[in-house]
Design an enzyme around this catalytic site. Structure first.
Site, PDB file in Angstrom:
ATOM      1  N   ASP A 146       0.828  -1.202   0.000  1.00  0.00           N
ATOM      2  CA  ASP A 146       0.000   0.000   0.000  1.00  0.00           C
ATOM      3  C   ASP A 146       0.866   1.257   0.000  1.00  0.00           C
ATOM      4  O   ASP A 146       0.552   2.237   0.671  1.00  0.00           O
ATOM      5  CB  ASP A 146      -0.919  -0.017   1.230  1.00  0.00           C
ATOM      6  CG  ASP A 146      -2.034   1.026   1.130  1.00  0.00           C
ATOM      7  OD1 ASP A 146      -2.339   1.454   0.004  1.00  0.00           O
ATOM      8  OD2 ASP A 146      -2.570   1.416   2.175  1.00  0.00           O
ATOM      9  N   CYS A 206     -23.171  -6.426   2.384  1.00  0.00           N
ATOM     10  CA  CYS A 206     -22.245  -5.289   2.455  1.00  0.00           C
ATOM     11  C   CYS A 206     -22.834  -4.050   1.788  1.00  0.00           C
ATOM     12  O   CYS A 206     -22.621  -2.927   2.250  1.00  0.00           O
ATOM     13  CB  CYS A 206     -20.896  -5.653   1.840  1.00  0.00           C
ATOM     14  SG  CYS A 206     -20.957  -6.164   0.104  1.00  0.00           S
ATOM     15  N   CYS A 253     -14.157   2.785   8.756  1.00  0.00           N
ATOM     16  CA  CYS A 253     -15.478   2.175   8.914  1.00  0.00           C
ATOM     17  C   CYS A 253     -15.351   0.682   8.620  1.00  0.00           C
ATOM     18  O   CYS A 253     -14.738   0.294   7.627  1.00  0.00           O
ATOM     19  CB  CYS A 253     -16.471   2.823   7.956  1.00  0.00           C
ATOM     20  SG  CYS A 253     -18.147   2.144   8.049  1.00  0.00           S
TER      21      CYS A 253
END
Length: 370
Positions: A146, A206, A253
């Site tokens: 990342d 989701c 979140c």
């Protein structure tokens, strides 16, 4: 460079088996290998960027060509070694839902409660690459986690580490979606692993649970609506239309992960690096609001949270405190303390935080989100 895949070590033993064993030795939970051809994924990225769904993450637009082709990022690359590292500490998902329903509590995304994963994975990937070099000889490589314009999830999917969930995260049978990804780009033609089929079926949990409807369709995410983006990547004011939906989420979140049936099987990590620090899984909003900037810097030392800075941290907390003020489930005495804390901070806050404090103090007439 050999044209045929290298599958054996100099001593004749199986290279692929050795790589898997070494990955586990360095703390990774799985390893797969793929080539650099991203195919339709590159076109989907261009369409996503053209639609502006990256928000103000301009770095994604600037380096779109590099993301589309790992060979442009690291010339000579022919294979990508992809690894996973589970990060989930001993967490009770039901307790996480209960904390989100309590407006006085501060909810920090599960992955961010321990050490900064960038540092943990990068160091281990570097050690892993050196071990490979000692075994097969000098070769070209670079490690990433990342930290560069690389389509990590797509490479990991292509390598067979899992499948794309409808929330766009990678899923696998053993760890759900609660793992980090790392890569070693190499110039060695290693054997390639097979992709895995999707196992989401007709489930849309989701999509339905997302507080801001950021998952606009299966496999389609609009970052501009995502609470993780709004509280972390976004450096500006949080759009008013999303503030109520944030509830008490102050950094990231987890809703789409907590609801996912595959995360019932998520393995807990054995690495102490990802254990909760400074009570981030139990802290109240007022406790975190009381931190000075010096305390923020000290307590988040070595944490991914530190990079958003004190101002954004306070911005996020101000929104959550405003939502607590407007809730029906909080005792009046606690609301008085929250209002006092916000009012006391207003005069000495920068413009970004002050605007969110003023919004929070004006919410008492609103209906409760909890």
């Amino acid at each position: 460079m050999p044209s045929e895949p290298i599958s054996h070590l100099p001593d004749g033993s199986n290279l692929r088996d050795w790589l898997g064993d070494q990955a586990r030795h360095f703390g990774f939970d799985d390893l797969r290998i793929t080539d650099t051809q991203l195919g339709p994924a590159s076109e989907r990225l261009q369409e996503w960027l053209a639609a502006g769904r990256h928000g103000n993450m301009e770095y994604m637009l600037r380096h779109a060509d590099l993301r589309s082709d790992p060979q442009l990022l690291v010339p000579g690359t022919v294979r990508v070694i992809c690894v996973t590292m589970n990060y989930l500490p001993e967490i009770d998902f039901e307790r996480e839902w209960q904390r989100m329903a309590d407006p006085s509590q501060a909810v920090v995304s599960m992955y961010a409660r321990g050490r900064d994963y960038h540092k943990v994975l990068r160091n281990r990937l570097q050690d892993f690459a050196k071990a490979i070099e000692e075994r097969i000889g000098t070769f070209g490589y670079r490690v990433f986690t990342d930290s560069a314009p690389l389509m990590e999830v797509e490479l990991a999917r292509k390598a067979g580490l899992g499948w794309r969930g409808k929330h766009t995260l990678l899923l696998n049978r053993e760890s759900g979606s609660t793992f980090f990804l790392g890569e070693i780009l190499v110039d060695v033609p290693l054997p390639i692993d097979q992709e895995e089929e999707s196992h989401c079926g007709t489930c849309q949990s989701c999509i339905e649970v997302c507080p801001t409807q950021a998952i606009t369709a299966p496999y389609q995410l609009d970052a501009r609506r995502c609470i993780s983006y709004l509280t972390i990547e976004n450096s500006e004011a949080i759009p008013v239309e999303f503030r109520r939906a944030m509830g008490n989420r102050v950094y990231g979140c987890d809703d789409c992960q907590l609801i996912c049936p595959w995360n019932k099987f998520a393995k807990r990590t054995g690495l102490p690096d990802f254990a909760e620090r400074h009570g981030l899984g139990r802290a109240s909003l007022l406790q975190l609001w009381s931190w000075t900037e010096a305390e923020f810097e000290k307590r988040h030392e070595g944490s991914a949270i530190r990079r958003i800075g004190y101002s954004r941290w306070r911005r996020n907390l101000a929104v959550a405190l405003g939502n607590a003020l407007a809730s029906e489930g909080l005792p009046d005495a606690e609301k008085v303390l929250i209002r006092q804390a916000l009012e006391n901070a207003l005069a000495n806050s920068d413009a970004l935080v002050a605007e969110h404090i003023e919004w929070a103090l004006g919410l008492t007439a609103w209906s409760a989100p909890f």
